[in-house]
Write an enzyme that holds these catalytic residues in place. Structure first.
Site, mmCIF file in Angstrom:
data_model
loop_
_atom_site.group_PDB
_atom_site.id
_atom_site.type_symbol
_atom_site.label_atom_id
_atom_site.label_comp_id
_atom_site.label_asym_id
_atom_site.label_seq_id
_atom_site.Cartn_x
_atom_site.Cartn_y
_atom_site.Cartn_z
ATOM 1 N NE ARG A 163 -1.264 -1.469 3.743
ATOM 2 C CZ ARG A 163 -1.355 -1.441 5.069
ATOM 3 N NH1 ARG A 163 -2.492 -1.112 5.645
ATOM 4 N NH2 ARG A 163 -0.318 -1.715 5.826
ATOM 5 C CB CYS A 291 -4.264 -0.270 -7.751
ATOM 6 S SG CYS A 291 -2.461 -0.176 -7.855
#
Ligand SMILES: NC(=O)c1ccc[n+]([C@@H]2O[C@H](COP(=O)([O-])OP(=O)(O)OC[C@H]3O[C@@H](n4cnc5c(N)ncnc54)[C@H](O)[C@@H]3O)[C@@H](O)[C@H]2O)c1
Length: 478
Positions: A163, A291
């Site tokens: 992340r 994403c």
């Protein structure tokens, strides 16, 4: 081991630095000369907490170089990672041109001196493992027509789950490592590469401490070994599910607002069920970033190619698109007319601790407000330079801090939940504004505290009618 990482973006730079920190000898290659020059000076081209420090440590450990020339790096490597971008095309398909050029380049740079593994870390449509293999072979036969049979290599899919904002912690202490490969030699190479990580055989950097669950109890990181196709599917399924959880919270929030319930309470109430889990159940103004949207669109596209309409994925995109409009609706409810109003945006990055603005809600909100005749002021702790550079025509007034951003504004919108915003003195902010309207796009403030500070407050899925707790008068007696 000798490792090459192609692509020094959010994934490649962190991967390269972590592998070197574990003791491998890593060369990171990028076609963008300016990025490589920055990295050679020890400066990361992206904002990621701890990354500059990790690069410095990694150079002293296994060794970390930055190059624009692929050939030498590949020739000396046992493992070559592809970590180039796979951005979306207007059709929703992934643009594989960077992957194709990297795979061909790898093939052209190979020689018969050793067995090498080409690892795909970019998120690629199902079936791309085969494509990478075919392109590497093409690269070999174009560059070395006589040597094709003697050059041996394996292909693995090793999806990335980091992340942004906590990429180093996620890479050094992952929940799992997924490796898709179809032959034993490739799997063996990948096991050897990741052995120090799997067994956690490295000292923790001071800026990325080992989490408590890896300090006691079983310390091995689980490895999921699969076929290449399953590994590619795992990455898409993971992102589709995470986006779905956020979208679900947003849908519940929209219902909560209508029936007079508080979504934060509802999500806590359901999240304590271990089958559901509390993570990613925060209602807000919709997910963004590089994403989720691209991966869901790509998976939808793949499904359609096989004649399947993935309705949950379609709904997930639709709910998120709709949620992006919620801020404007709430501003209209509070201010009625937006033309001529000044709106302050707190936060521009798509989430805290990154400077990434790809598919960031802030940009869409700013564009819409400007289009509707409002003036937009903004402050973000790290993403303002990137925003200026990437959106030169967006007429935002960039401010030095949150307090100056709200000066004389008619409304303030909390867009990104940077930790420094949660500590803001709301009374002080409200006093500086022309009209004290606060749209809390991430539900970070206490609705009661905001109202007590003088704000007209609206969160997402929060019960507007909730009474402000009144202090009991001290001198009341029976
Ligand atoms: N960013 C994330 O949080 C994240 C997380 C998991 C997976 N991924 C996936 O990882 C991949 C990379 O993402 P990113 O965010 O790091 O991308 P990015 O755009 O930040 O970086 C890609 C880099 O590759 C370089 N590049 C492109 N073609 C090249 C070539 N032929 N040779 C050398 N360099 C080349 C570009 O110059 C750029 O620096 C994508 O497929 C993405 O979906 C990203």
């Amino acid at each position: 081991m000798r490792v090459t990482v192609i692509g020094t973006g959010y994934v490649g730079t962190v991967t390269g630095a972590c592998l070197a920190y574990l003791g491998h000898r890593v060369t990171c290659v990028d076609s963008d000369q300016s990025k490589i020059e920055k990295l050679r000076r020890g400066v990361s081209p992206i904002y990621e907490p701890g990354l500059n420090e990790l690069i410095a440590f990694a150079k002293d450990r296994g060794g970390l170089d930055f190059e624009t020339d692929l050939e030498l790096a590949v020739r000396e490597s046992d493992v070559i990672f592809i970590a180039v971008g796979t951005p979306p095309l207007p059709s929703g398909e992934s643009n594989l041109s960077y992957l194709e050029s990297a795979a061909r380049g790898i093939g052209a740079s190979m020689d018969p001196s050793r067995f090498r593994v080409v690892v795909n870390k970019s998120t690629v449509p199902v079936g791309s493992g085969n494509l990478v293999e075919a392109l590497v072979r093409e690269g070999i036969s174009d560059a070395h027509p006589g040597l094709s049979d003697r050059i041996v290599f394996g292909v693995a899919s090793n999806p990335e789950f980091l992340r942004e904002g906590s990429a180093i912690l996620d890479s050094l202490y992952p929940d799992r490592i997924v490796v898709g490969a179809d032959d034993p030699a490739t799997l063996e190479t990948m096991r050897k590469l990741y052995a120090p990580l799997i067994e956690q055989r490295f000292s923790e950097p001071s800026f990325a401490p080992r989490p408590s669950h890896l300090q006691s109890g079983p310390k091995e990181i689980p490895v999921v070994e699969t076929t290449i196709t399953s590994a590619e599917m795992i990455k898409y399924s993971a992102n589709a599910f995470l986006a779905l959880k956020i979208g679900f919270s947003n849908e519940m929030a929209n219902i909560c607002e209508r029936v007079g319930a508080e979504v934060t309470e509802v999500m806590t109430g359901i999240g304590l069920d271990w089958r559901i889990g509390r993570a990613f159940l925060n209602a807000g103004i919709g997910w963004g970033g590089s994403c989720f949207g691209k991966d869901i669109s790509s998976l939808l596209h793949t499904a359609a190619e096989y004649g399947y309409q993935a309705r949950i994925l379609e709904a997930s995109l639709a709910v998120n698109r709709m949620q992006r409009g919620v801020v404007i609706q709430k501003l209209q409810e509070k201010l009625f007319i937006l033309k001529g109003r000044t709106v302050a945006l707190l936060g521009l990055a798509f989430k805290p601790n990154t400077d990434d603005l790809r598919d960031a809600p802030s940009i869409q909100i700013a564009e819409k407000l400007i289009q509707m005749g409002a003036r937009v002021r903004a402050y973000d702790p790290v993403a303002m330079d990137a925003c200026r550079e990437q959106n030169p025509n967006l007429r935002i007034t960039y401010c030095d801090d949150a307090v100056s951003a709200v000066d004389h504004a008619d409304a303030v919108v909390l867009v990104t939940e940077w930790p420094e915003f949660t500590g803001l003195n709301l009374k002080h902010l409200a006093a500086r504004m022309h009209k004290a309207v606060l749209i809390d796009g991430r539900n970070v403030f206490s609705a009661d505290a905001a109202r007590e500070a003088g704000f007209e407050y609206a969160g997402i899925g929060r019960f507007a009618g909730r009474p402000v707790a009144k202090p009991v008068p001290a001198a009341v007696s029976d």
